[in-house]
Each structure stands twice: as C-alpha cells, then as structure tokens.
Design a protein around this motif. Structure first.
Motif, PDB file in Angstrom:
ATOM      1  N   PHE A  19       0.711  -1.195  -0.006  1.00 25.64           N
ATOM      2  CA  PHE A  19       0.165  -0.102  -0.159  1.00 25.64           C
ATOM      3  C   PHE A  19       0.835   1.404  -0.040  1.00 25.64           C
ATOM      4  CE2 PHE A  19      -1.750   3.468   2.405  1.00 25.64           C
ATOM      5  CZ  PHE A  19      -3.248   3.522   1.802  1.00 25.64           C
ATOM      6  N   ASP A  52      -9.535   9.363  -4.907  1.00 27.97           N
ATOM      7  CA  ASP A  52      -9.616   8.769  -3.876  1.00 27.97           C
ATOM      8  C   ASP A  52     -10.306   7.457  -3.666  1.00 27.97           C
ATOM      9  OD1 ASP A  52      -8.879   8.187  -1.055  1.00 27.97           O
ATOM     10  OD2 ASP A  52     -10.690   9.307  -0.127  1.00 27.97           O
ATOM     11  N   PHE A  84      -5.442  11.092 -10.372  1.00 31.22           N
ATOM     12  CA  PHE A  84      -5.555  12.407 -10.209  1.00 31.22           C
ATOM     13  C   PHE A  84      -5.218  13.163 -11.458  1.00 31.22           C
ATOM     14  CE2 PHE A  84      -4.530  16.622  -8.995  1.00 31.22           C
ATOM     15  CZ  PHE A  84      -5.788  17.173  -8.222  1.00 31.22           C
ATOM     16  N   HIS A 140       0.199   3.364  -3.236  1.00 30.87           N
ATOM     17  CA  HIS A 140      -0.824   4.362  -2.740  1.00 30.87           C
ATOM     18  C   HIS A 140      -0.485   5.868  -3.550  1.00 30.87           C
ATOM     19  CE1 HIS A 140      -3.295   7.395  -0.838  1.00 30.87           C
ATOM     20  NE2 HIS A 140      -4.475   6.474  -1.187  1.00 30.87           N
ATOM     21  N   PRO A 141       0.776   6.224  -3.462  1.00 31.41           N
ATOM     22  CA  PRO A 141       1.153   7.721  -3.857  1.00 31.41           C
ATOM     23  C   PRO A 141       1.146   7.480  -5.261  1.00 31.41           C
ATOM     24  CG  PRO A 141       2.537   6.905  -2.152  1.00 31.41           C
ATOM     25  CD  PRO A 141       1.723   5.604  -2.157  1.00 31.41           C
ATOM     26  N   LEU A 149      -6.930  -0.718  -4.667  1.00 29.27           N
ATOM     27  CA  LEU A 149      -6.042  -1.433  -3.800  1.00 29.27           C
ATOM     28  C   LEU A 149      -6.925  -2.546  -2.859  1.00 29.27           C
ATOM     29  CD1 LEU A 149      -4.060   1.705  -2.559  1.00 29.27           C
ATOM     30  CD2 LEU A 149      -3.219  -0.504  -3.361  1.00 29.27           C
ATOM     31  N   PHE A 182      -2.378   7.213  -6.793  1.00 26.89           N
ATOM     32  CA  PHE A 182      -3.047   8.444  -6.630  1.00 26.89           C
ATOM     33  C   PHE A 182      -2.947   9.514  -7.542  1.00 26.89           C
ATOM     34  CE2 PHE A 182      -4.579  12.538  -4.809  1.00 26.89           C
ATOM     35  CZ  PHE A 182      -5.732  12.075  -4.243  1.00 26.89           C
ATOM     36  N   ARG A 183      -1.566   9.768  -7.602  1.00 27.06           N
ATOM     37  CA  ARG A 183      -1.249  10.908  -8.588  1.00 27.06           C
ATOM     38  C   ARG A 183      -1.674  10.480 -10.070  1.00 27.06           C
ATOM     39  NH1 ARG A 183       3.627  11.183  -5.102  1.00 27.06           N
ATOM     40  NH2 ARG A 183       3.006  12.867  -3.772  1.00 27.06           N
ATOM     41  N   VAL A 228      -8.910   4.823  -6.418  1.00 25.35           N
ATOM     42  CA  VAL A 228      -7.731   4.106  -5.862  1.00 25.35           C
ATOM     43  C   VAL A 228      -7.929   3.157  -4.601  1.00 25.35           C
ATOM     44  CG1 VAL A 228      -5.399   4.703  -4.555  1.00 25.35           C
ATOM     45  CG2 VAL A 228      -6.047   6.085  -6.586  1.00 25.35           C
ATOM     46  N   ASN A 229      -8.839   3.528  -3.859  1.00 25.49           N
ATOM     47  CA  ASN A 229      -9.346   2.649  -2.798  1.00 25.49           C
ATOM     48  C   ASN A 229      -9.684   1.339  -3.386  1.00 25.49           C
ATOM     49  OD1 ASN A 229      -8.367   4.486  -0.760  1.00 25.49           O
ATOM     50  ND2 ASN A 229     -10.678   4.994  -0.265  1.00 25.49           N
TER      51      ASN A 229
END
Ligand SMILES: [Zn+2]
Lengths: 214, 194
Positions: free
Chosen positions: B35, B57, B47, B39-40, B64, B43-44, B60-61
């Motif tokens: 994670f 958000d 986004f 995750h970063p 994962l 997310f980018r 991405v959730n």
C-alpha cells in the motif's frame, strides 16, 4: 520511403515511437528506430510529437496532498473518512488549478488531539514549510450547532476577521478560505483553536489547498 | 545503465511477488507495505486524469481493495506492478466512461505542420488535449508516458494485443495533432470511437 521494404520498416517504426521516447525499447529495437530516423523526416516529426505528449503527460501541476488513507481503511472497508463527508461538487474549479489535501484539524501538529501521523500529512507539512510555496490556502469547514440560526452563522463567520473570505455555505456547513504564508502554521493553529472554543460550532476542519509547487 | 535498471526492476518485482504471496494469505502487514509503495503512485496517476480529489480517492481505494481481495488470483505471468496497473486501468476506465462528454467530435484530417509545431510549444494545449482523449486512449497514453510502461507491459495491463496498443497510441497521437490544429477551446480530440 518509396520502396516496399522501406515503407514496411517505416510503418513498424512509426508504431514504436512512443516507447522509443519513453526509453523502454530493447537495445535492438532502439538501434532499429535510430537507424530509420536518420532517413525519415516523418518519423523524426513523430518523435517530436511523442516527446511533447510525454512532457505534457508528465507535466505535474500542483502535487496533490495524499488523502490520509491507511491500508487498514481499505481492508476493513472503512469508507467513512473525513474526505467523504465533504461536499466537493462546488470545488471542481479548484481541483484543476490546485490539489486538495485533507488534514484533520490539529492533525498538522504533534501532540494535539486527533493527531494524524500519516506520512502524507508529514509530506504536506514538509511541502508547506519548505518555502517552495509562497502561501498556502486553507479551507475551513465549519459545522454549526442546529440551534444556531442562519443569520447568526453569517455573523459568526464575519467575526472571524479580515483576510478570510467566505466562499459558500449551506444550512449545516460553511466553507471559508484562509490564506497564510506557509511558515505561519502556528497562526492557523491558534486561529482554529479559537474557533473551536466557540459553543456555536460543533466542528471545525481544515482542508489544505496547496498552491502549485515551483 | 539499462542493464542496471533492469536488474533493480527485477529485484523489486521479486520482493513484490513475495509481498503478494503473503497478501494472498491474508497478511495485513504485507498489504500495508505494498500500500505504502503504490498508494502515492496510483493516486497521482488517477488524479492526473480525473482532476478530482474525491473521485481519485475512491478509484484508488477500489484498486487497492481489489489487490487485497484478488492477490490469490495473481498467476505471475506479468510483473506485479503490471498486474496492479492493469487493475488501475480497468477501474479507471469504467469511471472515465461515465464522465460527461460535453465535447464536439472532430474529423481525422491532418493539418499543416508549421502551425502544429507552434501549438506543440503550448504544452497546456497538449495536456488538455490528452485529457480529452477517449478513455481507452487516455489511459493507454498515461500508462506509456506517465508511468513509463513498455509496449508489452502496456498490452498486459490493458488486456489488449500488442498491435492494438501500438495502434491506439498512434491514433491518440493523430487525434492530438488534429485537435491542436483546430481552433482553441471549441473542439476536442474526442470522437467516441473507443
Ligand atoms: Zn519513418
């Protein structure tokens, strides 16, 4: 590329240009493209286009502050984090120009109640105190007690002082933008603490809106 | 240099394979480790395409969560990162397809080159053009140019044959040329074909 073999190579190379530009071709593939580029204007032009597209795709605007999600949130299906409770629809225009980050009130500061210690918030803290940005916009979300009338809410917002402009609000929630130099986070803490102490206000949350990093 | 990079990537993949095996056995610590790594980046990546914090958000959730729930299904045919980006591709695709299409279709004729090069210098235009591509093309472009996937990895992540990926990238490029050759602001490369 008039002859048959030449135009076949051209067609193949033309299709490989994105990976020539992103640097992931095998050595043999790279050499093949390179050799063709020496003799083909069209593919050289294609390389320029691919390079421009790559630059545009990588062009980072503001770096988003990561949401304070933890692995456990996902495993346990805990979707009721703060970010979900915020009405974002009116904020679309900001999302293009700037990135949002959610920081629980006092989460920025060690030792306070409700401290959020995620690396993402530390990252925000580092970005906002490093001087890479001149100011940081914060959005303060105020949730009022039910008994407080709409007009009282407006006057409370006005009381909060100059330099803060109210953006919009509804019955329950009012959003105010607060712009501060990045090194004045302690001011924000004092400001938020003062607000929190008012009995009319049930909760105050701060959303950090990070301006573009140069 | 490339040899060194390949070696590092292979080492990362071995480590991630071990993590994924542990995740398949329900090891929360292993998931936490994966994670933190992904995750970063995810997310980018998301986004950049959605320009919406909340949507990113959520997506991405979901990505994962799928990794957590489907780790056992990983057959090891690709790198772990490719497998995860494949999940990201599918989740993002279904979300991007729901986005409102307020744009005007344009034809695929090629415009005059001099004018185009001036436009290319305006990177903002190009960036906007990329974001207006049809979802499959947009995602493929981002996998290649933003995440830097190889042609084969892109094919694996998108579940498409290598030749389709190449063609898609070619069409995206052509569409952007047309977009940039047209007048500012009123048109987009979106023609809804994908
Ligand atoms: Zn050529």
């Amino acid at each position: 590329m008039s002859n048959g073999a030449g135009s076949k190579i051209h067609a193949q190379v033309e299709m490989l240009l994105p990976w020539y530009v992103n640097g992931t071709l095998s050595e043999a593939g790279y050499k093949r493209v390179q050799a063709h580029l020496d003799i083909c204007d069209e593919c050289r032009d294609g390389v320029l286009w691919c390079a421009s597209m790559r630059a545009a795709a990588q062009q980072e605007g503001p770096v988003p502050i990561l949401p304070a999600t933890r692995a456990a949130h996902i495993i346990d299906g805990d979707r009721e984090r703060d970010v979900r409770q915020v009405q974002w629809s009116s904020w679309q225009r900001w999302s293009v120009a700037a990135a949002f980050g959610l920081v629980a009130l006092f989460g920025l500061y060690s030792g306070g109640p409700g401290v959020v210690t995620d690396a993402s918030n530390q990252q925000f803290h580092a970005a906002s105190t490093s001087g890479r940005v001149e100011t940081v916009d914060y959005v303060l979300l105020l949730r009022f007690a039910d008994a407080v009338s709409v007009s009282d809410r407006a006057s409370i917002v006005e009381d909060l002082g100059v330099g803060h402009s109210m953006l919009n609000g509804d019955q329950a929630m009012i959003k105010i933008i607060v712009r501060l130099p990045p090194k004045s986070l302690h001011e924000l803490e004092q400001y938020a603490a003062a607000i929190q102490s008012r009995h009319e206000i049930v909760s105050a949350e701060i959303i950090a809106l990070q301006l573009p990093v140069r | 240099m490339k040899v060194h990079l390949d070696h590092t990537k292979a080492k990362d993949d071995r480590r991630e394979r071990r993590l994924l095996e542990r995740i398949a056995d329900g090891d929360r610590e292993a998931f936490d480790e994966l994670f933190k790594e992904y995750h970063p980046r995810l997310f980018r990546f998301v986004f950049r395409m959605t320009a919406s914090y909340q949507t990113s958000d959520e997506i991405v959730n979901d990505i994962l969560l799928t990794v957590w729930q489907s780790a056992r299904a990983f057959r090891g045919a690709s790198k772990v990162s490719t497998w995860i980006f494949g999940i990201a591709y599918r989740q993002s695709l279904s979300r991007l397809r729901k986005r409102k299409n307020k744009t005007v279709p344009i034809s695929d004729d090629i415009a005059d080159a001099e004018n185009l090069h001036q436009r290319v210098e305006q990177e903002d235009w190009l960036q906007r053009g990329i974001l207006l591509l049809p979802p499959k093309q947009l995602l493929t472009v981002m996998l290649v140019y933003y995440l830097g996937l190889t042609c084969e990895e892109t094919a694996a992540a998108t579940g498409s044959p290598v030749n389709s990926v190449k063609t898609r990238m070619f069409h995206a490029r052509r569409k952007l040329r047309v977009y940039l050759s047209k007048s500012a602001g009123h048109q987009s490369p979106e023609d809804g074909r994908e």
